[in-house]
Motif scaffolding. Structure first.
Motif, PDB file in Angstrom:
ATOM      1  N   LEU A 175       0.783  -1.191  -0.069  1.00 35.98           N
ATOM      2  CA  LEU A 175       0.045  -0.221  -0.152  1.00 35.98           C
ATOM      3  C   LEU A 175       0.950   1.292   0.112  1.00 35.98           C
ATOM      4  O   LEU A 175       0.465   2.330  -0.771  1.00 35.98           O
ATOM      5  CB  LEU A 175      -0.959   0.083   1.329  1.00 35.98           C
ATOM      6  N   VAL A 176       1.932   1.157   0.861  1.00 30.90           N
ATOM      7  CA  VAL A 176       2.890   2.243   0.766  1.00 30.90           C
ATOM      8  C   VAL A 176       3.568   2.646  -0.329  1.00 30.90           C
ATOM      9  O   VAL A 176       3.655   3.677  -0.909  1.00 30.90           O
ATOM     10  CB  VAL A 176       3.627   2.231   2.244  1.00 30.90           C
ATOM     11  N   THR A 177       3.982   1.412  -1.054  1.00 31.68           N
ATOM     12  CA  THR A 177       4.464   1.527  -2.352  1.00 31.68           C
ATOM     13  C   THR A 177       3.571   2.369  -3.360  1.00 31.68           C
ATOM     14  O   THR A 177       4.015   3.030  -4.323  1.00 31.68           O
ATOM     15  CB  THR A 177       5.234   0.128  -2.715  1.00 31.68           C
ATOM     16  N   GLY A 178       2.564   1.831  -3.399  1.00 34.06           N
ATOM     17  CA  GLY A 178       1.401   1.813  -4.260  1.00 34.06           C
ATOM     18  C   GLY A 178       1.225   3.750  -4.091  1.00 34.06           C
ATOM     19  O   GLY A 178       1.199   4.539  -5.308  1.00 34.06           O
ATOM     20  N   VAL A 179       0.902   3.889  -3.217  1.00 35.81           N
ATOM     21  CA  VAL A 179       0.736   5.510  -2.684  1.00 35.81           C
ATOM     22  C   VAL A 179       1.935   6.317  -3.431  1.00 35.81           C
ATOM     23  O   VAL A 179       1.699   7.115  -3.861  1.00 35.81           O
ATOM     24  CB  VAL A 179       0.176   5.706  -1.399  1.00 35.81           C
ATOM     25  N   ALA A 180       3.038   5.773  -2.854  1.00 34.84           N
ATOM     26  CA  ALA A 180       4.186   6.511  -3.300  1.00 34.84           C
ATOM     27  C   ALA A 180       4.372   6.738  -4.994  1.00 34.84           C
ATOM     28  O   ALA A 180       4.711   7.485  -5.736  1.00 34.84           O
ATOM     29  CB  ALA A 180       5.688   5.970  -2.938  1.00 34.84           C
ATOM     30  N   LEU A 181       4.130   5.498  -5.586  1.00 32.74           N
ATOM     31  CA  LEU A 181       4.060   5.206  -6.920  1.00 32.74           C
ATOM     32  C   LEU A 181       3.213   6.425  -7.789  1.00 32.74           C
ATOM     33  O   LEU A 181       3.508   6.940  -8.682  1.00 32.74           O
ATOM     34  CB  LEU A 181       3.949   3.897  -7.378  1.00 32.74           C
ATOM     35  N   HIS A 182       2.042   6.292  -7.107  1.00 34.40           N
ATOM     36  CA  HIS A 182       1.021   7.258  -7.681  1.00 34.40           C
ATOM     37  C   HIS A 182       1.483   8.651  -7.512  1.00 34.40           C
ATOM     38  O   HIS A 182       1.262   9.457  -8.544  1.00 34.40           O
ATOM     39  CB  HIS A 182      -0.272   7.069  -7.169  1.00 34.40           C
ATOM     40  N   ALA A 183       1.926   9.097  -6.659  1.00 32.11           N
ATOM     41  CA  ALA A 183       2.571  10.463  -6.177  1.00 32.11           C
ATOM     42  C   ALA A 183       3.418  10.745  -7.060  1.00 32.11           C
ATOM     43  O   ALA A 183       3.722  12.038  -7.394  1.00 32.11           O
ATOM     44  CB  ALA A 183       2.766  10.728  -4.585  1.00 32.11           C
ATOM     45  N   ARG A 184       4.579   9.942  -7.235  1.00 27.11           N
ATOM     46  CA  ARG A 184       5.960  10.245  -7.982  1.00 27.11           C
ATOM     47  C   ARG A 184       5.846  10.209  -9.326  1.00 27.11           C
ATOM     48  O   ARG A 184       6.919  10.933 -10.075  1.00 27.11           O
ATOM     49  CB  ARG A 184       6.948   9.556  -7.147  1.00 27.11           C
ATOM     50  N   THR A 185       4.998   9.477 -10.123  1.00 26.42           N
ATOM     51  CA  THR A 185       5.171   9.181 -11.410  1.00 26.42           C
ATOM     52  C   THR A 185       4.249  10.379 -12.238  1.00 26.42           C
ATOM     53  O   THR A 185       3.214  10.742 -11.484  1.00 26.42           O
ATOM     54  CB  THR A 185       4.349   7.652 -11.936  1.00 26.42           C
ATOM     55  N   PRO A 186       4.338  10.210 -13.460  1.00 28.15           N
ATOM     56  CA  PRO A 186       3.624  11.379 -14.111  1.00 28.15           C
ATOM     57  C   PRO A 186       2.329  11.051 -14.234  1.00 28.15           C
ATOM     58  O   PRO A 186       2.084   9.975 -14.068  1.00 28.15           O
ATOM     59  CB  PRO A 186       4.513  11.618 -15.356  1.00 28.15           C
ATOM     60  N   SER A 187       1.478  12.017 -14.644  1.00 26.33           N
ATOM     61  CA  SER A 187       0.030  11.805 -14.835  1.00 26.33           C
ATOM     62  C   SER A 187      -0.058  10.963 -16.023  1.00 26.33           C
ATOM     63  O   SER A 187       0.661  10.953 -16.917  1.00 26.33           O
ATOM     64  CB  SER A 187      -0.893  13.177 -14.848  1.00 26.33           C
ATOM     65  N   SER A 188      -1.408  10.681 -15.987  1.00 24.73           N
ATOM     66  CA  SER A 188      -1.820   9.824 -17.379  1.00 24.73           C
ATOM     67  C   SER A 188      -1.612  10.575 -18.713  1.00 24.73           C
ATOM     68  O   SER A 188      -1.191  10.070 -19.806  1.00 24.73           O
ATOM     69  CB  SER A 188      -2.782   9.119 -17.203  1.00 24.73           C
ATOM     70  N   ALA A 189      -2.009  11.989 -18.424  1.00 26.80           N
ATOM     71  CA  ALA A 189      -1.931  12.773 -19.655  1.00 26.80           C
ATOM     72  C   ALA A 189      -0.542  12.847 -20.214  1.00 26.80           C
ATOM     73  O   ALA A 189      -0.140  12.957 -21.226  1.00 26.80           O
ATOM     74  CB  ALA A 189      -2.776  14.260 -19.314  1.00 26.80           C
ATOM     75  N   THR A 190       0.426  13.290 -19.129  1.00 28.16           N
ATOM     76  CA  THR A 190       1.883  13.514 -19.337  1.00 28.16           C
ATOM     77  C   THR A 190       2.605  12.380 -19.781  1.00 28.16           C
ATOM     78  O   THR A 190       3.288  12.300 -20.973  1.00 28.16           O
ATOM     79  CB  THR A 190       2.576  13.783 -18.126  1.00 28.16           C
ATOM     80  N   THR A 191       2.079  11.204 -19.453  1.00 27.69           N
ATOM     81  CA  THR A 191       2.459   9.972 -19.776  1.00 27.69           C
ATOM     82  C   THR A 191       2.173   9.461 -21.525  1.00 27.69           C
ATOM     83  O   THR A 191       2.944   9.110 -22.450  1.00 27.69           O
ATOM     84  CB  THR A 191       1.984   8.736 -18.996  1.00 27.69           C
ATOM     85  N   ALA A 192       0.905   9.952 -21.737  1.00 30.29           N
ATOM     86  CA  ALA A 192       0.363   9.578 -23.032  1.00 30.29           C
ATOM     87  C   ALA A 192       1.027  10.579 -23.859  1.00 30.29           C
ATOM     88  O   ALA A 192       1.339  10.256 -25.134  1.00 30.29           O
ATOM     89  CB  ALA A 192      -1.088  10.129 -23.180  1.00 30.29           C
ATOM     90  N   ARG A 193       1.317  11.981 -23.559  1.00 31.22           N
ATOM     91  CA  ARG A 193       2.023  12.719 -24.727  1.00 31.22           C
ATOM     92  C   ARG A 193       3.538  12.624 -24.799  1.00 31.22           C
ATOM     93  O   ARG A 193       4.015  12.504 -25.808  1.00 31.22           O
ATOM     94  CB  ARG A 193       2.063  14.240 -23.866  1.00 31.22           C
ATOM     95  N   ARG A 194       4.177  11.783 -23.751  1.00 32.73           N
ATOM     96  CA  ARG A 194       5.344  11.387 -24.090  1.00 32.73           C
ATOM     97  C   ARG A 194       5.519   9.996 -24.878  1.00 32.73           C
ATOM     98  O   ARG A 194       6.311  10.175 -25.803  1.00 32.73           O
ATOM     99  CB  ARG A 194       6.203  11.070 -22.644  1.00 32.73           C
ATOM    100  N   ALA A 195       4.477   9.257 -24.802  1.00 34.90           N
ATOM    101  CA  ALA A 195       4.509   8.176 -25.727  1.00 34.90           C
ATOM    102  C   ALA A 195       4.158   8.497 -27.097  1.00 34.90           C
ATOM    103  O   ALA A 195       4.517   7.904 -27.867  1.00 34.90           O
ATOM    104  CB  ALA A 195       3.483   7.293 -25.118  1.00 34.90           C
TER     105      ALA A 195
END
Length: 269
Positions: free
Chosen positions: A245-265
């Protein structure tokens, strides 16, 4: 960007779905785009499928907890084991049907396009899901399988019987997720211009992240085995749950948003 021809006919869309689509676009930095019936329909079916998944999982947890509490998994009584096996099979079937429903809506939406926009490169799993989410999914699935497998070492049938059901269910969920991710990465783009192409890739990213949310892996070990397993197993289950749970919360907080990830893709800054 290339164009392809396709028949043009669109399904009716509710005004509430169009409003929700407009809010979704604004929340993903696409406020200038118009919410089309095609996009509204695709988003609506995803919301309903996610809600149905939560309901099915909650029902499975309640049934599993009730069966475990009433029966205690006494030796030589196959009914509790059969009940849990049927519940697990129902969860796997429901997930498969919901995924098929979303894919069929996407296919019908694609068939309505008078022109189709495609990207030069089909985004792969690293672009859509990302290495951190992939590692997290593998780690949480492996941790849940190890928990279930360790319970098989306990000689008590009241522990081993639900552990067998749990292990089979976890392996089945893992296989379904792998198939769903394969379909997600491989299905054709449903878009007719650059903005709807961006929205399509954003939906892919969000679908991939939802697929890798380990709700089943978190819930079922505790529900099926916590009351009957020995103390060392319960301590390991709590540690696994807290750490993931802690890892999942940290991952969600630190990774780029879905919109940013899509634009990079897509190679868009």
């Amino acid at each position: 960007m290339t164009r392809e021809s396709s028949p043009d006919a669109g399904p009716p869309t509710r005004a509430a779905d169009l409003r929700s689509a407009a809010e979704w676009l604004a929340g993903h930095d696409l406020g200038d785009a118009q919410p089309t019936p095609l996009l509204a329909g695709r988003l609506a079916v995803r919301r309903r499928a996610r809600l149905a998944t939560h309901v099915v999982l909650a029902a499975l947890i309640l049934v599993s907890a009730l069966v475990t509490a009433l029966s205690g998994f006494q030796p030589y009584r196959p009914l509790p084991l059969l009940a849990l096996t049927a519940s697990m099979a129902g969860l796997l079937l429901a997930q498969s049907l919901l995924d098929r429903w979303v894919r069929r809506v996407d296919q019908r939406a694609g068939a309505t396009l008078s022109r189709r926009a495609t990207h030069l490169v089909q985004p792969g799993w690293r672009a859509v899901l990302g290495r951190p989410y992939a590692v997290f999914a593998v780690a949480t699935s492996a941790g849940a399988v190890v928990l279930a497998g360790s319970a098989l070492a306990v000689p008590d049938p009241a522990v081993r019987q639900p552990a067998v059901v749990l292990l089979i269910g976890l392996l089945g969920v893992t296989a379904i997720i792998a198939v769903q991710l394969r379909h997600l990465l491989g299905h054709p783009v449903v878009a007719e211009d650059e903005e709807s192409l961006t929205a399509d890739v954003i939906m892919r990213v969000e679908d991939a992240r939802d697929l890798n949310l380990p709700a089943v892996q978190w819930a079922l070990p505790v529900v099926l085995l916590f009351g009957t397993a020995p103390g060392w197993w319960r301590a390991a289950a709590i540690a696994y749950l807290i750490l993931s749970l802690v890892t999942g919360v940290a991952l969600h907080a630190r990774t780029p948003s879905s919109a940013t990830t899509a634009r990079r893709a897509m190679g868009v800054r």
